[in-house]
Write a protein that holds these residues in place. Structure first.
Motif, PDB file in Angstrom:
ATOM      1  N   ASP A 158     -57.102  66.692  75.031  1.00  0.00           N
ATOM      2  CA  ASP A 158     -56.778  67.240  73.710  1.00  0.00           C
ATOM      3  C   ASP A 158     -55.361  67.805  73.692  1.00  0.00           C
ATOM      4  O   ASP A 158     -54.683  67.766  72.665  1.00  0.00           O
ATOM      5  N   ASN A 159     -54.944  68.351  74.838  1.00  0.00           N
ATOM      6  CA  ASN A 159     -53.612  68.961  74.939  1.00  0.00           C
ATOM      7  C   ASN A 159     -52.825  68.261  76.041  1.00  0.00           C
ATOM      8  O   ASN A 159     -53.355  68.011  77.126  1.00  0.00           O
ATOM      9  N   GLY A 160     -51.602  67.952  75.777  1.00  0.00           N
ATOM     10  CA  GLY A 160     -50.760  67.279  76.750  1.00  0.00           C
ATOM     11  C   GLY A 160     -49.876  66.256  76.064  1.00  0.00           C
ATOM     12  O   GLY A 160     -50.044  65.967  74.870  1.00  0.00           O
ATOM     13  N   TRP A 161     -48.955  65.701  76.815  1.00  0.00           N
ATOM     14  CA  TRP A 161     -48.031  64.729  76.248  1.00  0.00           C
ATOM     15  C   TRP A 161     -47.925  63.526  77.177  1.00  0.00           C
ATOM     16  O   TRP A 161     -48.119  63.639  78.388  1.00  0.00           O
ATOM     17  N   MET A 162     -47.644  62.358  76.588  1.00  0.00           N
ATOM     18  CA  MET A 162     -47.561  61.132  77.372  1.00  0.00           C
ATOM     19  C   MET A 162     -46.258  61.142  78.168  1.00  0.00           C
ATOM     20  O   MET A 162     -45.167  61.111  77.600  1.00  0.00           O
ATOM     21  N   SER A 163     -46.396  61.171  79.482  1.00  0.00           N
ATOM     22  CA  SER A 163     -45.228  61.307  80.351  1.00  0.00           C
ATOM     23  C   SER A 163     -44.829  59.996  81.016  1.00  0.00           C
ATOM     24  O   SER A 163     -43.731  59.909  81.582  1.00  0.00           O
ATOM     25  N   SER A 164     -45.672  58.976  80.949  1.00  0.00           N
ATOM     26  CA  SER A 164     -45.330  57.687  81.545  1.00  0.00           C
ATOM     27  C   SER A 164     -46.155  56.608  80.865  1.00  0.00           C
ATOM     28  O   SER A 164     -47.337  56.818  80.552  1.00  0.00           O
ATOM     29  N   VAL A 165     -45.526  55.434  80.665  1.00  0.00           N
ATOM     30  CA  VAL A 165     -46.183  54.360  79.917  1.00  0.00           C
ATOM     31  C   VAL A 165     -46.673  53.270  80.866  1.00  0.00           C
ATOM     32  O   VAL A 165     -46.417  53.286  82.059  1.00  0.00           O
ATOM     33  N   TYR A 166     -47.376  52.306  80.269  1.00  0.00           N
ATOM     34  CA  TYR A 166     -47.948  51.184  81.004  1.00  0.00           C
ATOM     35  C   TYR A 166     -46.866  50.123  81.244  1.00  0.00           C
ATOM     36  O   TYR A 166     -46.042  49.856  80.377  1.00  0.00           O
ATOM     37  N   GLY A 167     -46.851  49.540  82.467  1.00  0.00           N
ATOM     38  CA  GLY A 167     -45.929  48.443  82.751  1.00  0.00           C
ATOM     39  C   GLY A 167     -44.947  48.793  83.843  1.00  0.00           C
ATOM     40  O   GLY A 167     -45.169  49.697  84.665  1.00  0.00           O
ATOM     41  N   GLN A 168     -43.834  48.068  83.854  1.00  0.00           N
ATOM     42  CA  GLN A 168     -42.806  48.289  84.870  1.00  0.00           C
ATOM     43  C   GLN A 168     -42.123  49.636  84.668  1.00  0.00           C
ATOM     44  O   GLN A 168     -41.806  50.030  83.539  1.00  0.00           O
ATOM     45  N   ARG A 169     -41.871  50.336  85.828  1.00  0.00           N
ATOM     46  CA  ARG A 169     -41.175  51.618  85.776  1.00  0.00           C
ATOM     47  C   ARG A 169     -40.642  51.931  87.175  1.00  0.00           C
ATOM     48  O   ARG A 169     -41.150  51.416  88.185  1.00  0.00           O
ATOM     49  N   PRO A 170     -39.663  52.805  87.296  1.00  0.00           N
ATOM     50  CA  PRO A 170     -39.212  53.255  88.618  1.00  0.00           C
ATOM     51  C   PRO A 170     -40.304  54.101  89.272  1.00  0.00           C
ATOM     52  O   PRO A 170     -40.859  55.005  88.631  1.00  0.00           O
ATOM     53  N   ASP A 171     -40.625  53.800  90.517  1.00  0.00           N
ATOM     54  CA  ASP A 171     -41.627  54.579  91.233  1.00  0.00           C
ATOM     55  C   ASP A 171     -41.109  56.006  91.415  1.00  0.00           C
ATOM     56  O   ASP A 171     -39.976  56.209  91.854  1.00  0.00           O
ATOM     57  N   PRO A 172     -41.923  57.047  91.085  1.00  0.00           N
ATOM     58  CA  PRO A 172     -41.441  58.426  91.159  1.00  0.00           C
ATOM     59  C   PRO A 172     -41.167  58.903  92.586  1.00  0.00           C
ATOM     60  O   PRO A 172     -40.483  59.929  92.752  1.00  0.00           O
ATOM     61  N   PHE A 173     -41.673  58.171  93.602  1.00  0.00           N
ATOM     62  CA  PHE A 173     -41.467  58.597  94.983  1.00  0.00           C
ATOM     63  C   PHE A 173     -40.399  57.763  95.685  1.00  0.00           C
ATOM     64  O   PHE A 173     -39.567  58.300  96.421  1.00  0.00           O
ATOM     65  N   SER A 174     -40.403  56.439  95.448  1.00  0.00           N
ATOM     66  CA  SER A 174     -39.442  55.574  96.151  1.00  0.00           C
ATOM     67  C   SER A 174     -38.218  55.251  95.311  1.00  0.00           C
ATOM     68  O   SER A 174     -37.167  54.871  95.839  1.00  0.00           O
TER      69      SER A 174
END
Length: 281
Positions: A158-174
């Motif tokens: 109910d509360n929160g915001w979309m921080s990442s979408v579906y599909g190709q993206r830069p890996d947050p760790f590598s």
């Protein structure tokens, strides 16, 4: 000639009656009174029988009317239920008030009992047919409602915001490009995570990369996953309904901060959850 013969017979009858009355005295009078009393008693019995038959007939009609009133109440209950299931306006489809009727009167007459019974027969048949039809329609609408509740729709929080979408993206760790099989909703640690459809929990526990994960099977080939949880609140085999709280938001597994990683699978393949999130609107 016929009139004269009739007059002669009447005269003979009258003469015989008078002679009998004079000759019989009190005995003949008593017999005559007794015969009249017997005839009156017979007429009373016939009248009583007719009255009882009429009462039985009225009681039978009243019983039929009572049964039809029960059917009307059942129809009203079904109609109100269908109105709610179909999302109709109660004011437009009200089953609590009689329907509006009107028109000029051109001819009026008293209805005869056979005609009334025939009208009752026709109305009873129509009521039976409508009860069956409404019952089938109610079952269809209920099944449609159940199917819609099993279709993933809406946000898992109910509360929160979309921080990442579906599909190709830069890996947050590598930092390298990688495939992201879901969408992420960021929020405060401990935020309620909600089931987006009815279903059965088929996984509740840790899984590599996901951290603490809840997976729900919704039937018809649909599954949803809720990952990185701080705490899982449901066990494997639990039945959940749309909107139930199934976990608390956390950052377990490969997560940089509290969020819920949300996936939708159809027939074993990942699909973009965004359209299911938007489906509720």
């Amino acid at each position: 000639m016929g009139a004269g013969l009739f007059g002669l017979v009447a005269a003979v009858f009258l003469t015989g009656y008078l002679l009998g009355a004079r000759g019989g005295g009190e005995e003949n009078n008593s017999a005559l009174v007794a015969r009249w009393n017997a005839e009156l008693q017979q007429q009373r019995e016939v009248l009583q029988q007719s009255r009882e038959e009429s009462e039985n007939h009225i009681n039978a009609l009243a019983l039929r009317l009572g049964e039809m009133q029960a059917q009307v109440l059942r129809l009203n209950a079904l109609g109100s239920r269908l109105t709610g299931m179909a999302g109709m306006d109660d004011g437009e489809f009200s089953f609590d008030t009689p329907p509006a009727v009107g028109g000029p009167v051109t001819d009026t007459r008293a209805i005869e009992v056979p005609e009334f019974e025939l009208a009752l027969d026709g109305l009873e048949q129509r009521l039976d047919t409508q009860v069956r039809q409404l019952g089938v329609l109610a079952d269809l609408l209920l099944q449609r409602e159940l199917d819609s509740r099993q279709l993933p729709a809406g946000r898992p929080v109910d509360n929160g915001w979309m921080s990442s979408v579906y599909g190709q993206r830069p890996d947050p760790f590598s930092g390298k490009m990688g495939w992201h099989a879901g969408i992420d909703f960021a929020g405060q640690s401990g935020t309620d995570i909600l089931a987006v459809a009815d279903g059965v929990v088929i996984w509740s526990g840790a899984r590599y990369g996901y951290g603490r994960l809840v997976e729900v099977d919704h039937g018809n080939g649909y599954r949803t996953r809720y990952a990185h949880n701080k705490e899982n609140l449901v066990a494997i085999g639990a039945r959940v309904r749309k909107g139930d709280v199934i976990a608390r938001m956390g950052s377990s597994g490969r997560a940089t901060a509290p969020n819920v990683h949300f996936e939708v699978l159809l027939n074993g393949k990942h699909v973009n959850p965004a359209k299911y999130v938007r489906a509720l609107n």
